[in-house]
Design a protein around this motif. Structure first.
Motif, PDB file in Angstrom:
ATOM      1  N   ASN A 271      -2.123   6.907   1.537  1.00  0.00           N
ATOM      2  CA  ASN A 271      -1.941   6.108   2.847  1.00  0.00           C
ATOM      3  C   ASN A 271      -3.295   5.220   3.020  1.00  0.00           C
ATOM      4  N   TYR A 272      -3.440   4.069   3.822  1.00  0.00           N
ATOM      5  CA  TYR A 272      -4.485   3.122   3.763  1.00  0.00           C
ATOM      6  C   TYR A 272      -5.896   3.689   4.370  1.00  0.00           C
ATOM      7  N   ASP A 273      -5.795   5.036   4.886  1.00  0.00           N
ATOM      8  CA  ASP A 273      -6.914   5.451   5.283  1.00  0.00           C
ATOM      9  C   ASP A 273      -7.764   6.137   4.355  1.00  0.00           C
ATOM     10  N   LYS A 274      -7.114   6.298   3.126  1.00  0.00           N
ATOM     11  CA  LYS A 274      -7.974   6.987   2.028  1.00  0.00           C
ATOM     12  C   LYS A 274      -8.691   5.977   1.100  1.00  0.00           C
ATOM     13  N   SER A 275      -9.772   5.774   0.847  1.00  0.00           N
ATOM     14  CA  SER A 275     -10.553   4.650  -0.012  1.00  0.00           C
ATOM     15  C   SER A 275      -9.914   4.985  -1.347  1.00  0.00           C
ATOM     16  N   ASP A 276      -9.517   6.347  -1.853  1.00  0.00           N
ATOM     17  CA  ASP A 276      -9.194   6.415  -3.223  1.00  0.00           C
ATOM     18  C   ASP A 276      -8.247   5.771  -3.771  1.00  0.00           C
ATOM     19  N   TYR A 277      -7.398   4.925  -2.770  1.00  0.00           N
ATOM     20  CA  TYR A 277      -6.151   4.192  -3.314  1.00  0.00           C
ATOM     21  C   TYR A 277      -6.693   3.124  -4.013  1.00  0.00           C
ATOM     22  N   PHE A 278      -7.668   2.519  -3.734  1.00  0.00           N
ATOM     23  CA  PHE A 278      -8.339   1.345  -4.604  1.00  0.00           C
ATOM     24  C   PHE A 278      -8.368   1.758  -5.983  1.00  0.00           C
ATOM     25  N   LEU A 279      -8.868   2.903  -6.431  1.00  0.00           N
ATOM     26  CA  LEU A 279      -8.740   3.330  -7.719  1.00  0.00           C
ATOM     27  C   LEU A 279      -7.661   3.353  -8.320  1.00  0.00           C
ATOM     28  N   MET A 280      -6.457   3.937  -7.815  1.00  0.00           N
ATOM     29  CA  MET A 280      -5.035   3.808  -8.268  1.00  0.00           C
ATOM     30  C   MET A 280      -4.632   2.361  -8.261  1.00  0.00           C
ATOM     31  N   LEU A 281      -5.173   1.396  -7.397  1.00  0.00           N
ATOM     32  CA  LEU A 281      -4.725  -0.004  -7.670  1.00  0.00           C
ATOM     33  C   LEU A 281      -5.448  -0.649  -8.803  1.00  0.00           C
ATOM     34  N   ASN A 282      -6.685  -0.269  -9.035  1.00  0.00           N
ATOM     35  CA  ASN A 282      -7.517  -0.707 -10.161  1.00  0.00           C
ATOM     36  C   ASN A 282      -6.965  -0.392 -11.418  1.00  0.00           C
ATOM     37  N   GLU A 283      -6.365   1.056 -11.478  1.00  0.00           N
ATOM     38  CA  GLU A 283      -6.069   1.414 -12.784  1.00  0.00           C
ATOM     39  C   GLU A 283      -4.584   1.055 -13.139  1.00  0.00           C
ATOM     40  N   SER A 284      -3.745   0.574 -12.196  1.00  0.00           N
ATOM     41  CA  SER A 284      -2.370   0.316 -12.587  1.00  0.00           C
ATOM     42  C   SER A 284      -2.178  -1.091 -13.112  1.00  0.00           C
ATOM     43  N   GLN A 285      -1.075  -1.254 -13.558  1.00  0.00           N
ATOM     44  CA  GLN A 285      -0.861  -2.347 -14.335  1.00  0.00           C
ATOM     45  C   GLN A 285       0.267  -3.316 -13.669  1.00  0.00           C
ATOM     46  N   LEU A 286       0.924  -2.730 -12.853  1.00  0.00           N
ATOM     47  CA  LEU A 286       2.064  -3.250 -11.860  1.00  0.00           C
ATOM     48  C   LEU A 286       1.913  -2.776 -10.592  1.00  0.00           C
ATOM     49  N   VAL A 287       1.739  -3.698  -9.466  1.00  0.00           N
ATOM     50  CA  VAL A 287       1.827  -3.395  -8.093  1.00  0.00           C
ATOM     51  C   VAL A 287       2.780  -4.446  -7.391  1.00  0.00           C
ATOM     52  N   ILE A 288       3.726  -3.442  -6.737  1.00  0.00           N
ATOM     53  CA  ILE A 288       4.765  -3.941  -5.966  1.00  0.00           C
ATOM     54  C   ILE A 288       4.750  -3.780  -4.429  1.00  0.00           C
ATOM     55  N   ASN A 289       4.805  -4.746  -3.993  1.00  0.00           N
ATOM     56  CA  ASN A 289       4.877  -4.804  -2.255  1.00  0.00           C
ATOM     57  C   ASN A 289       6.437  -4.876  -1.864  1.00  0.00           C
ATOM     58  N   THR A 290       6.839  -3.471  -1.145  1.00  0.00           N
ATOM     59  CA  THR A 290       8.227  -3.530  -0.666  1.00  0.00           C
ATOM     60  C   THR A 290       8.169  -3.571   0.900  1.00  0.00           C
ATOM     61  N   THR A 291       6.993  -3.835   1.158  1.00  0.00           N
ATOM     62  CA  THR A 291       6.856  -3.825   2.852  1.00  0.00           C
ATOM     63  C   THR A 291       7.355  -5.296   3.385  1.00  0.00           C
ATOM     64  N   SER A 292       7.354  -5.437   4.563  1.00  0.00           N
ATOM     65  CA  SER A 292       7.945  -6.918   5.086  1.00  0.00           C
ATOM     66  C   SER A 292       6.599  -7.597   5.548  1.00  0.00           C
ATOM     67  N   LEU A 293       5.303  -6.894   5.434  1.00  0.00           N
ATOM     68  CA  LEU A 293       4.186  -8.036   5.630  1.00  0.00           C
ATOM     69  C   LEU A 293       3.925  -9.056   4.811  1.00  0.00           C
ATOM     70  N   GLY A 294       4.110 -10.201   5.429  1.00  0.00           N
ATOM     71  CA  GLY A 294       3.962 -11.296   4.958  1.00  0.00           C
ATOM     72  C   GLY A 294       5.003 -12.274   5.001  1.00  0.00           C
ATOM     73  N   MET A 295       6.233 -11.531   5.387  1.00  0.00           N
ATOM     74  CA  MET A 295       7.634 -12.240   5.433  1.00  0.00           C
ATOM     75  C   MET A 295       7.386 -13.268   6.679  1.00  0.00           C
ATOM     76  N   TRP A 296       8.116 -14.563   6.389  1.00  0.00           N
ATOM     77  CA  TRP A 296       8.124 -15.413   7.410  1.00  0.00           C
ATOM     78  C   TRP A 296       8.866 -14.902   8.795  1.00  0.00           C
ATOM     79  N   PRO A 297       7.930 -15.189   9.989  1.00  0.00           N
ATOM     80  CA  PRO A 297       7.055 -15.886  10.405  1.00  0.00           C
ATOM     81  C   PRO A 297       5.550 -15.523  10.419  1.00  0.00           C
ATOM     82  N   HIS A 298       5.593 -14.104   9.692  1.00  0.00           N
ATOM     83  CA  HIS A 298       4.093 -13.419   9.651  1.00  0.00           C
ATOM     84  C   HIS A 298       3.611 -13.736   8.222  1.00  0.00           C
TER      85      HIS A 298
END
Length: 169
Positions: A94-121
């Motif tokens: 979850n976003y409370d654990k700082s280790d997730y940045f390691l997983m993001l850094n080591e990945s090649q593909l990151v997929i946002n499936t959330t609605s965060l960023g969708m119009w009008p937000h």
């Protein structure tokens, strides 16, 4: 998979399907010529689209999958559901654990499936720190309105390849 986005009347019997995963993979191939085989992948979110995309990904010989979700329990539930169908290594954070940045850094593909960023937000993003993004990353946001979300704009500034969700439709 436990999520339906299409219902078909077959001989007066309604059958539910989910086309998100297949549409996502088809868009990757047709719009970006991107093959997910042997890739480390992070999915942001654990809802219906995340489920469908994750199921499609684990059938494609990926290296590993990480589910990053606001609620750890929901990510864990999806992980447990997926592990019944694959031997692909799956982790969740979850976003409370700082280790997730390691997983993001080591990945090649990151997929946002959330609605965060969708119009009008349009000023929202599931990730606010993009210092881990490099030109070696490919970031996909399944949102198609706006065409370029904050998530994609910030990633593009770091030199990453990007794709929105229009082709998935």
């Amino acid at each position: 998979i436990g999520a339906v986005n299409t219902v078909v009347n077959e001989n007066n019997r309604f059958i539910g399907y989910n086309t998100d995963g297949d549409g996502f993979l088809l868009s990757l191939l047709e719009d970006a010529n991107y093959d997910v085989s042997n890739k480390s992948i992070v999915i942001l979110g654990a809802g219906g689209s995340a489920k469908s995309i994750a199921f499609s990904l684990i059938k494609k010989n990926i290296k590993q999958l990480c589910i990053l979700n606001r609620t750890f329990e929901r990510a864990l539930h999806l992980k447990q559901h997926l592990q019944k169908h694959t031997s692909t290594p799956i982790s969740c954070f979850n976003y409370d654990k700082s280790d997730y940045f390691l997983m993001l850094n080591e990945s090649q593909l990151v997929i946002n499936t959330t609605s965060l960023g969708m119009w009008p937000h349009v000023n929202q993003s599931p990730i606010r720190d993009f210092n881990w993004v490099t030109p070696n990353h490919f970031l996909v946001d399944i949102i198609y309105n706006p065409k370029e979300t904050l998530f994609l704009k910030e990633s593009s500034k770091k030199g990453a390849s990007i794709l929105n969700g229009a082709g998935m439709l």
